[in-house]
Enzyme design. Structure first.
Site, PDB file in Angstrom:
ATOM      1  N   GLY A  31      -7.823   9.157   3.062  1.00 51.70           N
ATOM      2  CA  GLY A  31      -8.275   7.651   2.842  1.00 51.70           C
ATOM      3  C   GLY A  31      -8.291   7.418   1.265  1.00 51.70           C
ATOM      4  CG  ASP A  32     -11.064   9.679  -0.686  1.00 54.43           C
ATOM      5  OD1 ASP A  32     -11.548   8.512  -0.089  1.00 54.43           O
ATOM      6  OD2 ASP A  32     -11.455  10.884  -0.365  1.00 54.43           O
TER       7      ASP A  32
END
Length: 303
Positions: free
Chosen positions: A250-251
């Protein structure tokens, strides 16, 4: 320049276990220890993609010292803010048939380190981005991200928020440029069960109505959706590949989106680059390289 803030960094201890069984003796097949925390992860992928970034993070105790050492060895452009009380985290990630995480709570952040953070943020200039990502130690209020956004208000800085619960809710009135919940976080925010992208879209729109300019929702094997500032809704399927390690995917999506935006100024390119970066990282042992991201991007850019 893209600045990232990691309030609660960690040493991620990642264990690969064949068919993990709770309550039983388990032996790891593979082990990794990486400096982590969502902001540090975002800056790492931005660096891999050739984007200028600076990671700001708090560090406490002997674990904080090791995070500083490992971040320094990585070559990441970063600045550690020392914290006197408590110890930075070691978070355990178990990769098996399911992904299991045990996250600790972190140190006590007092007035002095917060003032140091604000001094760092005072260096930001018009056109910079600020990424506020991840959890915060229990010693800080749920309004801390909103307070930071108000501190940089009027500087021409665009903010990105990747957080949950009250941390996210409090920032919406400050109209962040982008927020990036995943499916589970969207469910927890609205106390609902979401089964597919069609069901996620109305809740993503509600977050926009609450103040976010753009909403990017990652949905693992379902792909992702984007609500643009003008209300346009876009969907992309998940690229095909073997998920090796989803920690930090997600980062990486945030980093990819910002890279695409800086290169094109166009939401659709940013969306595709975000999905490519998130997927490429999930397909890799560690954070994806630029070559790996572009390879995935080529598979989705015309869809």
């Amino acid at each position: 320049m893209i600045y990232t803030v990691t309030m609660n960094p960690t040493l991620d201890y990642i264990l690969t276990v064949d068919h993990f069984k709770a309550g039983k003796m388990n032996r790891s097949e593979k082990e990794q220890m990486l400096p982590g925390g969502k902001g540090i992860n975002v800056s790492t992928v931005l660096t891999n993609l050739g984007v200028e970034t600076k990671a700001l993070y708090f560090a406490a105790g002997f674990v904080g010292d090791e995070i500083i050492r490992m971040v320094g060895e990585s070559g990441l452009n970063a600045e550690a803010i020392p914290v006197a009380e408590g110890c930075s985290r070691i978070n355990v990630k178990v990769l098996s048939d399911e992904h299991t995480e045990i996250n600790s709570k972190g140190p006590v952040i007092g007035e002095e380190p917060m003032n140091r953070l604000y001094e760092c943020l005072d260096r930001m200039q018009e056109g910079d981005f600020l990424v506020l990502a991840g959890s915060v130690p229990a010693s800080l209020p749920g309004s801390v991200y909103r307070d930071i956004m108000k501190h940089v208000e009027g500087k021409g800085v665009r903010t990105v928020v990747d957080a949950t619960g009250d941390l996210l809710r409090e920032t919406l009135s400050c109209h962040p440029f982008l927020i990036k919940p995943n499916q589970e976080e969207l469910e927890d925010f609205f106390l609902v069960k979401i089964n597919d992208k069609d069901e996620a879209i109305p809740y993503a729109k509600r977050l926009q109505e609450m103040g976010a300019q753009q909403v990017l929702v990652s949905m693992a094997g379902e792909g992702a959706i984007l609500i643009e500032e003008d209300g346009t809704v876009s969907e992309l399927p998940a690229p095909v590949g073997e998920v090796v390690n989803s920690v930090g995917a997600g980062d990486a999506m945030v980093a990819g989106f910002l890279t695409g935006w800086l290169e094109s100024g166009e939401a659709q390119t940013a969306f595709r680059m975000g999905l490519a970066a998130g997927s490429a990282s999930a397909f890799s042992d560690v954070h994806a390289t630029k070559e790996e991201v572009l390879k995935v991007y080529e598979t989705i850019k015309d869809k």
